[in-house]
Design a protein around this motif. Sequence first.
Motif, PDB file in Angstrom:
ATOM      1  N   ALA A   3       0.834  -1.198   0.000  1.00  0.00           N
ATOM      2  CA  ALA A   3       0.000   0.000   0.000  1.00  0.00           C
ATOM      3  C   ALA A   3       0.870   1.249   0.000  1.00  0.00           C
ATOM      4  O   ALA A   3       1.964   1.253   0.562  1.00  0.00           O
ATOM      5  N   ASP A   4       0.375   2.290  -0.628  1.00  0.00           N
ATOM      6  CA  ASP A   4       1.053   3.575  -0.662  1.00  0.00           C
ATOM      7  C   ASP A   4       0.122   4.645  -0.106  1.00  0.00           C
ATOM      8  O   ASP A   4      -1.098   4.588  -0.289  1.00  0.00           O
ATOM      9  N   THR A   5       0.714   5.627   0.568  1.00  0.00           N
ATOM     10  CA  THR A   5      -0.057   6.723   1.144  1.00  0.00           C
ATOM     11  C   THR A   5       0.094   7.959   0.273  1.00  0.00           C
ATOM     12  O   THR A   5       1.207   8.384  -0.028  1.00  0.00           O
ATOM     13  N   PHE A   6      -1.046   8.500  -0.123  1.00  0.00           N
ATOM     14  CA  PHE A   6      -1.091   9.676  -0.984  1.00  0.00           C
ATOM     15  C   PHE A   6      -1.672  10.846  -0.203  1.00  0.00           C
ATOM     16  O   PHE A   6      -2.727  10.721   0.420  1.00  0.00           O
ATOM     17  N   GLY A   7      -0.984  11.974  -0.230  1.00  0.00           N
ATOM     18  CA  GLY A   7      -1.539  13.192   0.347  1.00  0.00           C
ATOM     19  C   GLY A   7      -2.574  13.743  -0.617  1.00  0.00           C
ATOM     20  O   GLY A   7      -2.442  13.588  -1.837  1.00  0.00           O
ATOM     21  N   VAL A   8      -3.610  14.365  -0.093  1.00  0.00           N
ATOM     22  CA  VAL A   8      -4.663  14.888  -0.958  1.00  0.00           C
ATOM     23  C   VAL A   8      -5.098  16.267  -0.490  1.00  0.00           C
ATOM     24  O   VAL A   8      -5.121  16.555   0.705  1.00  0.00           O
ATOM     25  N   GLY A   9      -5.376  17.125  -1.458  1.00  0.00           N
ATOM     26  CA  GLY A   9      -5.832  18.474  -1.149  1.00  0.00           C
ATOM     27  C   GLY A   9      -6.685  19.015  -2.278  1.00  0.00           C
ATOM     28  O   GLY A   9      -6.894  18.348  -3.300  1.00  0.00           O
ATOM     29  N   ILE A  10      -7.178  20.219  -2.081  1.00  0.00           N
ATOM     30  CA  ILE A  10      -7.954  20.924  -3.098  1.00  0.00           C
ATOM     31  C   ILE A  10      -7.200  22.208  -3.421  1.00  0.00           C
ATOM     32  O   ILE A  10      -6.980  23.051  -2.545  1.00  0.00           O
ATOM     33  N   ARG A  11      -6.792  22.352  -4.669  1.00  0.00           N
ATOM     34  CA  ARG A  11      -6.054  23.529  -5.144  1.00  0.00           C
ATOM     35  C   ARG A  11      -7.044  24.517  -5.738  1.00  0.00           C
ATOM     36  O   ARG A  11      -7.896  24.144  -6.544  1.00  0.00           O
ATOM     37  N   VAL A  12      -6.933  25.778  -5.341  1.00  0.00           N
ATOM     38  CA  VAL A  12      -7.803  26.832  -5.855  1.00  0.00           C
ATOM     39  C   VAL A  12      -7.091  27.543  -6.991  1.00  0.00           C
ATOM     40  O   VAL A  12      -5.991  28.074  -6.809  1.00  0.00           O
ATOM     41  N   THR A  13      -7.691  27.517  -8.178  1.00  0.00           N
ATOM     42  CA  THR A  13      -7.162  28.272  -9.315  1.00  0.00           C
ATOM     43  C   THR A  13      -8.145  29.410  -9.613  1.00  0.00           C
ATOM     44  O   THR A  13      -9.177  29.528  -8.961  1.00  0.00           O
ATOM     45  N   GLU A  14      -7.835  30.194 -10.602  1.00  0.00           N
ATOM     46  CA  GLU A  14      -8.734  31.300 -10.955  1.00  0.00           C
ATOM     47  C   GLU A  14     -10.073  30.802 -11.475  1.00  0.00           C
ATOM     48  O   GLU A  14     -11.086  31.479 -11.343  1.00  0.00           O
ATOM     49  N   THR A  15     -10.095  29.611 -12.063  1.00  0.00           N
ATOM     50  CA  THR A  15     -11.311  29.137 -12.719  1.00  0.00           C
ATOM     51  C   THR A  15     -11.924  27.873 -12.122  1.00  0.00           C
ATOM     52  O   THR A  15     -13.041  27.517 -12.482  1.00  0.00           O
ATOM     53  N   GLU A  16     -11.183  27.186 -11.237  1.00  0.00           N
ATOM     54  CA  GLU A  16     -11.722  25.927 -10.726  1.00  0.00           C
ATOM     55  C   GLU A  16     -11.077  25.518  -9.408  1.00  0.00           C
ATOM     56  O   GLU A  16     -10.080  26.089  -8.977  1.00  0.00           O
ATOM     57  N   LEU A  17     -11.685  24.505  -8.802  1.00  0.00           N
ATOM     58  CA  LEU A  17     -11.116  23.834  -7.637  1.00  0.00           C
ATOM     59  C   LEU A  17     -10.668  22.469  -8.137  1.00  0.00           C
ATOM     60  O   LEU A  17     -11.438  21.750  -8.766  1.00  0.00           O
ATOM     61  N   ARG A  18      -9.424  22.112  -7.876  1.00  0.00           N
ATOM     62  CA  ARG A  18      -8.842  20.897  -8.440  1.00  0.00           C
ATOM     63  C   ARG A  18      -8.324  19.992  -7.328  1.00  0.00           C
ATOM     64  O   ARG A  18      -7.578  20.440  -6.456  1.00  0.00           O
ATOM     65  N   VAL A  19      -8.721  18.723  -7.370  1.00  0.00           N
ATOM     66  CA  VAL A  19      -8.168  17.743  -6.433  1.00  0.00           C
ATOM     67  C   VAL A  19      -6.716  17.508  -6.827  1.00  0.00           C
ATOM     68  O   VAL A  19      -6.410  17.259  -8.001  1.00  0.00           O
ATOM     69  N   VAL A  20      -5.819  17.629  -5.858  1.00  0.00           N
ATOM     70  CA  VAL A  20      -4.406  17.358  -6.112  1.00  0.00           C
ATOM     71  C   VAL A  20      -3.964  16.187  -5.237  1.00  0.00           C
ATOM     72  O   VAL A  20      -4.392  16.061  -4.092  1.00  0.00           O
ATOM     73  N   VAL A  21      -3.139  15.339  -5.822  1.00  0.00           N
ATOM     74  CA  VAL A  21      -2.678  14.134  -5.138  1.00  0.00           C
ATOM     75  C   VAL A  21      -1.163  14.176  -5.040  1.00  0.00           C
ATOM     76  O   VAL A  21      -0.473  14.303  -6.055  1.00  0.00           O
ATOM     77  N   GLY A  22      -0.647  14.076  -3.821  1.00  0.00           N
ATOM     78  CA  GLY A  22       0.788  13.990  -3.597  1.00  0.00           C
ATOM     79  C   GLY A  22       1.209  12.534  -3.697  1.00  0.00           C
ATOM     80  O   GLY A  22       0.653  11.663  -3.039  1.00  0.00           O
ATOM     81  N   VAL A  23       2.171  12.267  -4.551  1.00  0.00           N
ATOM     82  CA  VAL A  23       2.607  10.898  -4.817  1.00  0.00           C
ATOM     83  C   VAL A  23       3.935  10.636  -4.111  1.00  0.00           C
ATOM     84  O   VAL A  23       4.877  11.413  -4.247  1.00  0.00           O
ATOM     85  N   PRO A  24       4.023   9.533  -3.352  1.00  0.00           N
ATOM     86  CA  PRO A  24       5.287   9.219  -2.678  1.00  0.00           C
ATOM     87  C   PRO A  24       6.387   8.918  -3.686  1.00  0.00           C
ATOM     88  O   PRO A  24       6.125   8.391  -4.776  1.00  0.00           O
ATOM     89  N   SER A  25       7.615   9.242  -3.337  1.00  0.00           N
ATOM     90  CA  SER A  25       8.729   9.020  -4.268  1.00  0.00           C
ATOM     91  C   SER A  25       9.039   7.545  -4.458  1.00  0.00           C
ATOM     92  O   SER A  25       9.591   7.146  -5.487  1.00  0.00           O
ATOM     93  N   ASP A  26       8.689   6.723  -3.492  1.00  0.00           N
ATOM     94  CA  ASP A  26       8.974   5.289  -3.590  1.00  0.00           C
ATOM     95  C   ASP A  26       7.691   4.487  -3.835  1.00  0.00           C
ATOM     96  O   ASP A  26       7.441   3.471  -3.215  1.00  0.00           O
ATOM     97  N   ILE A  27       6.886   4.958  -4.780  1.00  0.00           N
ATOM     98  CA  ILE A  27       5.586   4.350  -5.067  1.00  0.00           C
ATOM     99  C   ILE A  27       5.748   2.907  -5.544  1.00  0.00           C
ATOM    100  O   ILE A  27       6.702   2.577  -6.237  1.00  0.00           O
ATOM    101  N   ASP A  28       4.802   2.056  -5.136  1.00  0.00           N
ATOM    102  CA  ASP A  28       4.808   0.642  -5.510  1.00  0.00           C
ATOM    103  C   ASP A  28       4.768   0.493  -7.028  1.00  0.00           C
ATOM    104  O   ASP A  28       4.070   1.235  -7.720  1.00  0.00           O
ATOM    105  N   ALA A  29       5.494  -0.488  -7.542  1.00  0.00           N
ATOM    106  CA  ALA A  29       5.559  -0.735  -8.983  1.00  0.00           C
ATOM    107  C   ALA A  29       4.216  -1.175  -9.556  1.00  0.00           C
ATOM    108  O   ALA A  29       4.010  -1.139 -10.769  1.00  0.00           O
ATOM    109  N   GLY A  30       3.280  -1.576  -8.702  1.00  0.00           N
ATOM    110  CA  GLY A  30       1.961  -1.988  -9.167  1.00  0.00           C
ATOM    111  C   GLY A  30       1.133  -0.850  -9.728  1.00  0.00           C
ATOM    112  O   GLY A  30       0.161  -1.072 -10.448  1.00  0.00           O
ATOM    113  N   TRP A  31       1.517   0.384  -9.408  1.00  0.00           N
ATOM    114  CA  TRP A  31       0.810   1.542  -9.951  1.00  0.00           C
ATOM    115  C   TRP A  31       1.407   1.863 -11.310  1.00  0.00           C
ATOM    116  O   TRP A  31       2.495   2.418 -11.399  1.00  0.00           O
TER     117      TRP A  31
END
Length: 99
Positions: A3-31
């Motif tokens: 399993a891998d842990t992903f950080g998640v947030g909502i980024r505010v831009t001028e035109t939208e709200l965007r879900v952003v996902v932080g990806v670990p540097s040592d992500i499992d090869a299954g992804w």
Amino acid sequence: MCADTFGVGIRVTETELRVVVGVPSDIDAGWTDPEAFQSLVAEAVWERLDRQATLEAVAARYDTGETASLGSVTLEPNGTVVNADLERVAEADARDRSK
């Protein structure tokens, strides 16, 4: 499978709200498909948090260019949610505007 842990947030831009996902540097090869895990993370978030209330709170509380952190989601490459550590975004009136 690991399993891998992903950080998640909502980024505010001028035109939208965007879900952003932080990806670990040592992500499992299954992804193998970045869009797939981003979709799985977003799905896990909206299963646990009220989407409309969260987006409304982010829009009211955060300015363009800011990102509201929602926490993290731990997933296995097959999509199984191992853990979710997510927090509601505070109401707009709770924001400290004295800064």
